[in-house]
Design a protein around this motif. Structure first.
Motif, mmCIF file in Angstrom:
data_model
loop_
_atom_site.group_PDB
_atom_site.id
_atom_site.type_symbol
_atom_site.label_atom_id
_atom_site.label_comp_id
_atom_site.label_asym_id
_atom_site.label_seq_id
_atom_site.Cartn_x
_atom_site.Cartn_y
_atom_site.Cartn_z
ATOM 1 N N ALA A 180 107.232 3.777 -6.556
ATOM 2 C CA ALA A 180 107.404 4.868 -7.510
ATOM 3 C C ALA A 180 108.328 4.476 -8.656
ATOM 4 O O ALA A 180 108.114 4.872 -9.807
ATOM 5 C CB ALA A 180 107.956 6.104 -6.787
ATOM 6 N N ASP A 181 109.356 3.678 -8.376
ATOM 7 C CA ASP A 181 110.311 3.309 -9.422
ATOM 8 C C ASP A 181 109.753 2.286 -10.398
ATOM 9 O O ASP A 181 110.307 2.109 -11.491
ATOM 10 C CB ASP A 181 111.597 2.747 -8.794
ATOM 11 C CG ASP A 181 112.402 3.828 -8.087
ATOM 12 O OD1 ASP A 181 112.216 5.008 -8.437
ATOM 13 O OD2 ASP A 181 113.195 3.482 -7.200
ATOM 14 N N LEU A 182 108.672 1.589 -10.010
ATOM 15 C CA LEU A 182 108.100 0.586 -10.905
ATOM 16 C C LEU A 182 107.607 1.212 -12.202
ATOM 17 O O LEU A 182 107.769 0.643 -13.288
ATOM 18 C CB LEU A 182 106.951 -0.146 -10.214
ATOM 19 C CG LEU A 182 107.332 -1.191 -9.168
ATOM 20 C CD1 LEU A 182 106.089 -1.722 -8.477
ATOM 21 C CD2 LEU A 182 108.090 -2.342 -9.809
ATOM 22 N N ALA A 183 106.950 2.382 -12.098
ATOM 23 C CA ALA A 183 106.410 3.030 -13.292
ATOM 24 C C ALA A 183 107.530 3.360 -14.266
ATOM 25 O O ALA A 183 107.396 3.154 -15.483
ATOM 26 C CB ALA A 183 105.654 4.291 -12.899
ATOM 27 N N ARG A 184 108.640 3.850 -13.750
ATOM 28 C CA ARG A 184 109.760 4.199 -14.621
ATOM 29 C C ARG A 184 110.286 2.975 -15.353
ATOM 30 O O ARG A 184 110.509 3.010 -16.575
ATOM 31 C CB ARG A 184 110.875 4.840 -13.784
ATOM 32 C CG ARG A 184 112.131 5.158 -14.578
ATOM 33 C CD ARG A 184 113.226 5.699 -13.687
ATOM 34 N NE ARG A 184 113.568 4.776 -12.621
ATOM 35 C CZ ARG A 184 114.363 3.721 -12.783
ATOM 36 N NH1 ARG A 184 114.858 3.437 -13.991
ATOM 37 N NH2 ARG A 184 114.645 2.930 -11.771
ATOM 38 N N VAL A 185 110.465 1.844 -14.649
ATOM 39 C CA VAL A 185 110.974 0.635 -15.278
ATOM 40 C C VAL A 185 109.960 0.081 -16.274
ATOM 41 O O VAL A 185 110.324 -0.348 -17.381
ATOM 42 C CB VAL A 185 111.316 -0.415 -14.203
ATOM 43 C CG1 VAL A 185 111.788 -1.708 -14.849
ATOM 44 C CG2 VAL A 185 112.386 0.118 -13.262
ATOM 45 N N ALA A 186 108.679 0.097 -15.899
ATOM 46 C CA ALA A 186 107.644 -0.412 -16.804
ATOM 47 C C ALA A 186 107.579 0.416 -18.076
ATOM 48 O O ALA A 186 107.443 -0.132 -19.186
ATOM 49 C CB ALA A 186 106.291 -0.423 -16.090
ATOM 50 N N ASP A 187 107.669 1.735 -17.963
ATOM 51 C CA ASP A 187 107.617 2.596 -19.149
ATOM 52 C C ASP A 187 108.825 2.363 -20.051
ATOM 53 O O ASP A 187 108.714 2.374 -21.290
ATOM 54 C CB ASP A 187 107.546 4.063 -18.728
ATOM 55 C CG ASP A 187 106.221 4.410 -18.062
ATOM 56 O OD1 ASP A 187 105.268 3.626 -18.224
ATOM 57 O OD2 ASP A 187 106.148 5.437 -17.374
ATOM 58 N N ALA A 188 109.969 2.130 -19.445
ATOM 59 C CA ALA A 188 111.164 1.851 -20.250
ATOM 60 C C ALA A 188 111.025 0.530 -20.996
ATOM 61 O O ALA A 188 111.405 0.412 -22.172
ATOM 62 C CB ALA A 188 112.400 1.827 -19.349
ATOM 63 N N LEU A 189 110.456 -0.475 -20.331
ATOM 64 C CA LEU A 189 110.224 -1.755 -21.000
ATOM 65 C C LEU A 189 109.264 -1.591 -22.173
ATOM 66 O O LEU A 189 109.487 -2.135 -23.266
ATOM 67 C CB LEU A 189 109.645 -2.768 -20.007
ATOM 68 C CG LEU A 189 110.622 -3.537 -19.119
ATOM 69 C CD1 LEU A 189 109.855 -4.458 -18.182
ATOM 70 C CD2 LEU A 189 111.582 -4.363 -19.966
ATOM 71 N N LEU A 190 108.182 -0.855 -21.973
ATOM 72 C CA LEU A 190 107.201 -0.670 -23.038
ATOM 73 C C LEU A 190 107.815 0.051 -24.228
ATOM 74 O O LEU A 190 107.546 -0.300 -25.392
ATOM 75 C CB LEU A 190 105.995 0.104 -22.508
ATOM 76 C CG LEU A 190 104.895 0.379 -23.535
ATOM 77 C CD1 LEU A 190 104.346 -0.930 -24.107
ATOM 78 C CD2 LEU A 190 103.768 1.208 -22.927
ATOM 79 N N ALA A 191 108.659 1.044 -23.977
ATOM 80 C CA ALA A 191 109.301 1.763 -25.077
ATOM 81 C C ALA A 191 110.174 0.817 -25.905
ATOM 82 O O ALA A 191 110.177 0.886 -27.144
ATOM 83 C CB ALA A 191 110.137 2.911 -24.510
ATOM 84 N N ARG A 192 110.891 -0.085 -25.235
ATOM 85 C CA ARG A 192 111.744 -1.034 -25.959
ATOM 86 C C ARG A 192 110.898 -2.044 -26.728
ATOM 87 O O ARG A 192 111.261 -2.480 -27.815
ATOM 88 C CB ARG A 192 112.678 -1.747 -24.994
ATOM 89 C CG ARG A 192 113.638 -0.795 -24.285
ATOM 90 C CD ARG A 192 114.770 -1.545 -23.640
ATOM 91 N NE ARG A 192 115.572 -2.219 -24.652
ATOM 92 C CZ ARG A 192 116.370 -3.239 -24.413
ATOM 93 N NH1 ARG A 192 116.470 -3.723 -23.194
ATOM 94 N NH2 ARG A 192 117.068 -3.785 -25.374
ATOM 95 N N ILE A 193 109.766 -2.440 -26.160
ATOM 96 C CA ILE A 193 108.874 -3.372 -26.854
ATOM 97 C C ILE A 193 108.319 -2.731 -28.112
ATOM 98 O O ILE A 193 108.291 -3.347 -29.197
ATOM 99 C CB ILE A 193 107.736 -3.813 -25.912
ATOM 100 C CG1 ILE A 193 108.291 -4.692 -24.790
ATOM 101 C CG2 ILE A 193 106.650 -4.560 -26.682
ATOM 102 C CD1 ILE A 193 107.291 -4.951 -23.679
ATOM 103 N N CYS A 194 107.848 -1.485 -28.005
ATOM 104 C CA CYS A 194 107.282 -0.799 -29.173
ATOM 105 C C CYS A 194 108.333 -0.621 -30.265
ATOM 106 O O CYS A 194 108.037 -0.730 -31.464
ATOM 107 C CB CYS A 194 106.725 0.560 -28.758
ATOM 108 S SG CYS A 194 105.259 0.455 -27.704
#
Length: 809
Positions: free
Chosen positions: A600-614
């Protein structure tokens, strides 16, 4: 009055892994009926002897010694069924006769090696192993870290590979050598310096042979009868040693230790003592022995290491010289056949060859085999050999059974002459706890240890296959690559399937011993290793470790890894590292349901990474040259694939907006703007008309040719078939190429060749066929052009062409 029985000591000088030597040793033991058998081998391995009885070990096997606090420093002592030492072990244990190993202890050998490596300033140490002189008669095969850097010095008193001189131990007399008369020269195989390196070459030269192996096979391995040759061998070796340079300190210590052990056996009251050793050492162990005081001085202060000792499986191919093993032989399969077969050696061998060829659907009949036997025997007669050897058998195989096809001969060599068979060890053989857990788990999952490559297809929806997958991933994490994942096949068979190629190599036993430092079970060791690696890993490595931890179902490692990923992502401002870290996270989250792991925590970390990339990509692409932009383009592709796999509408919308911002910029490399345009087209964010307009804008007059080519390369990379289906788009590219000035075309050509050269042949052919029909303007059927030709001027060239083509006009 009791009469003291004089002790009888028979020294059996052998060649390691020699069937003739093995046969002679068995005959010598039967005749002597010793009350103790002393074998050249590490003296601290005596407790491993009982396991040779009762079929608990099936050769080829090897004794493994590894330094307790540094398992990468290790040695093997391999045994085949036809090894004289193995036959001595089997003979003695079957009759309850005491067996002792008498060479330097493995702890002393590895301590000397560690000291030498430290002195050299590198862990790899002496390329010949444990400080050996060039005689190469080592103390076991050495491997570093159980991996590809295999180093050998093993098993082979008097055996060496790796140079143009190859040394072997002798078990039968050579013509002309029995009386000690050897034609010494200043160079060549009979020079004093070369004798210690290669005594068999010296004996072969004395017998008139130019090939030491041919001489050895003639006088030893092909013979199945006659008296034991040990007395003559010892006499021949004594003559060679008398003319050779003095031994180095290591060899002197080895022989001193063996003499001390022999004296101890005699002092213990043994009256019939058999000593099985490399033939080079036989003269040093023959009674009467020199004073013990000198040997004691040599061994004073001998350093030792605490070592782990066990039996491990070995393979037939690892006995071959081609594998790099120091005491290797050229044909373990052939030698095993010689040892096992008492009569019709050649005929029975060629029957096996015929069967191997028939498995490849070749028409090999009994008549072919009979003819091959006749040819081999005829060749032996012509060459003055009393029996056909491997050379004659191989030539008969090539001529009669393979019709001169060297590829088929190579197949026979690999399958029969060398062979690929893995030995077996019993469950009660002492080993490290991790190895015991691995073997128990493999049995439960019905995974057999095999030296032959095997493809394993796993359906992860089945609990049994899922457990297999987890075991193989855990071993990979521990540096024990029993299985290699076939990524291409796994992707082609869906998310519920994995494909592995399994092959067990002997050096993996060392890797297991090394990994035992991390835990007593595979799961515990993999968890500890994963957490340890995470301590110094960067963000990309962390997400890769997290993905593997999920694949391996290491629940205890997932929490710490996620915490480290979250921490690193918050402090890492490098867009390249952030983009490299995202795909493993998304894959782990996407496929977690297949494996039943909670993420469950993977989605949260992945979404945070994508936001920083964008947020950071626009700044990261500014000021990059074409080379750096091309490198970043690959990470953009991987991120785009990860976002689509994530299947989150909000994340996808944010990412596509970032790509549109990149595609709209005119101040960055075309490799990125072209790629962003292509990704937006594939995602349906841009239609064909808008893409053609953008392409026309970027390929317009006034833009440098290399910049234009970079845009085309970015747009077409990974999918040029688009041009074959969109003729209008192809027309834009065609018009651009047609209007490029000569200098500009030459400047852009290398990049264009790379772009189109990367396409599959079928794709290039489709694009080429479509280009033929593209009009020059890109808006209608190509207009036919009629060129007026002066018939009188063309007549001469046409006649010449007709003459060249053989036509008449």
């Amino acid at each position: 009055m009791t009469q003291t029985v004089e002790a009888r000591v028979e020294v059996m000088g052998v060649r390691h892994h020699g069937p003739g030597s093995a046969r002679a040793v068995v005959a010598g033991l039967d005749a002597l009926e010793p009350d103790v058998v002393l074998i050249e081998g590490p003296a601290d391995c005596d407790h491993l002897v009982p396991f040779a009885a009762g079929g608990r070990l099936v050769p080829p096997v090897a004794m493994l010694a590894a330094v307790a606090d540094d398992p990468a420093t290790s040695s093997f002592w391999p045994f085949a069924e036809f090894s004289p030492e193995w036959q001595a072990l089997v003979w003695a244990t079957a009759r309850g006769v005491p067996v002792r190993f008498v060479d330097l202890p493995a702890g002393a050998v590895l301590a000397a090696r560690a000291a030498q490596d430290a002195a050299a300033g590198e862990h790899a140490g002496d390329p010949e192993g444990d400080g050996e002189h060039e005689d190469g008669d080592g103390d076991g095969e050495r491997t570093d870290a159980g991996g590809d850097g295999e180093r050998t010095d093993a098993g082979g008193d008097g055996e060496r590979t790796g140079g143009d001189a190859e040394r072997t131990d002798v078990d039968r007399d050579a013509p002309g050598a029995a009386d000690g008369v050897v034609p010494w020269t200043d160079d060549g195989p009979t020079s004093p310096a070369a004798v210690r390196r290669d005594p068999v070459a010296a004996l072969a030269a004395a017998a008139g042979y130019d090939d030491p192996e041919r001489w050895w096979e003639d006088v030893v391995e092909s013979r199945t009868d006659g008296p034991t040759p040990f007395a003559v061998i010892t006499e021949a070796m004594a003559a060679l040693r008398a003319a050779a340079p003095e031994a180095d300190e290591h060899e002197a210590r080895r022989e001193a230790h063996m003499r001390l052990q022999l004296r101890a056996a005699l002092k213990a009251g043994h009256r019939r003592v058999a000593v099985v050793c490399g033939a080079w050492h036989a003269p040093a162990l023959t009674t009467p022995l020199p004073p013990a005081a000198g040997d004691a001085r040599l061994l004073t202060g001998l350093a030792k290491k605490k070592v782990t000792l066990t039996w491990v499986p070995w393979t037939s191919s690892r006995l071959a010289r081609a594998s790099g093993y120091g005491a290797g032989i050229t044909s373990p399969g052939w030698y095993e056949h010689l040892f096992r077969t008492d009569r019709d050696v050649v005929a029975s061998w060629l029957v096996q060859v015929g069967a191997a060829l028939r498995e490849k659907d070749l028409p090999v009949s009994s008549a072919h085999v009979i003819e091959a036997v006749r040819l081999a025997e005829t060749l032996a007669t012509v060459r003055g050999r009393h029996l056909p050897g491997l050379a004659e058998v191989t030539e008969a195989t090539r001529a009669v059974l393979c019709d001169g096809d060297d590829a088929l001969v190579a197949h026979v060599t690999a399958q029969l002459v060398v062979g690929e068979r893995l030995g077996e060890i019993g469950d009660d053989v002492p080993t490290v706890p991790l190895d015991a857990d691995l073997r128990a788990t493999a049995r439960r999952l019905r995974l057999a240890f095999s030296a032959a490559p095997r493809t394993l297809e796993l359906d992860l929806r089945r609990d049994h296959d899922l457990a297999r997958s987890r075991l193989l991933h855990r071993l990979t994490l521990l540096g024990v690559p029993w299985g290699q994942a076939d990524e291409a096949r796994s992707r082609s068979t869906g998310t519920f399937r994995e494909a592995w190629s399994l092959v067990w190599r002997p050096e993996l036993a060392v890797a297991v011993v090394e990994a035992a430092l991390w835990g007593t079970t595979v799961e515990a060791a993999a968890t500890a290793r994963c957490v340890d690696r995470a301590a110094d890993a960067d963000l990309r490595e962390l997400t890769g470790l997290l993905e593997v931890a999920l694949l391996a179902d290491l629940a205890a490692a997932t929490g710490p890894l996620l915490g480290r990923v979250d921490e690193q992502a918050a402090h890492d401002g490098d867009i390249g590292r952030l983009m490299a870290a995202l795909p493993p996270l998304v894959r782990a989250h996407r496929y977690s349901d297949v494996r039943g792991t909670g993420t469950a925590d993977l989605a949260r970390v992945a979404d945070a990474l994508l936001a920083r990339i964008c947020a950071g990509l626009a700044a990261a692409v500014t000021g990059l040259d074409d080379e750096a932009a091309s490198a970043l383009r690959g990470q953009v592709d991987a991120t785009h694939a990860a976002v689509r796999l994530r299947d989150d509408p909000d994340g996808l919308r944010a990412w596509l907006g970032t790509l549109r911002a990149v595609a709209d910029r005119a101040d960055i490399s075309g490799a990125l703007t072209g790629r962003a345009t292509r990704l937006l087209l594939d995602a349906g964010e841009l239609d064909a008309d808008e893409v053609r307009a953008r392409m026309g804008q970027h390929l317009s007059y006034g833009t440098p040719a290399r910049t234009q080519a970079a845009w085309v390369d970015g747009f077409l990379a990974g999918g040029g078939l688009l041009l074959a289906h969109d003729r209008a788009l192809l027309g834009v590219v065609d018009d651009w190429l047609a209007t490029l000035p000569t200098d500009a075309f030459t400047d852009a050509l290398p990049l264009l060749r790379r772009t189109f050269g990367a396409m599959p042949p079928a794709e290039r052919r489709n694009v080429g066929d479509a280009a033929v029909a593209v009009p020059a303007s890109g808006r209608g059927p190509a207009a036919s052009t009629t060129v007026a030709v002066d018939a009188d001027l063309a007549a001469g060239p046409l006649r010449t062409v007709a003459l060249l083509l053989g036509a008449t006009r």
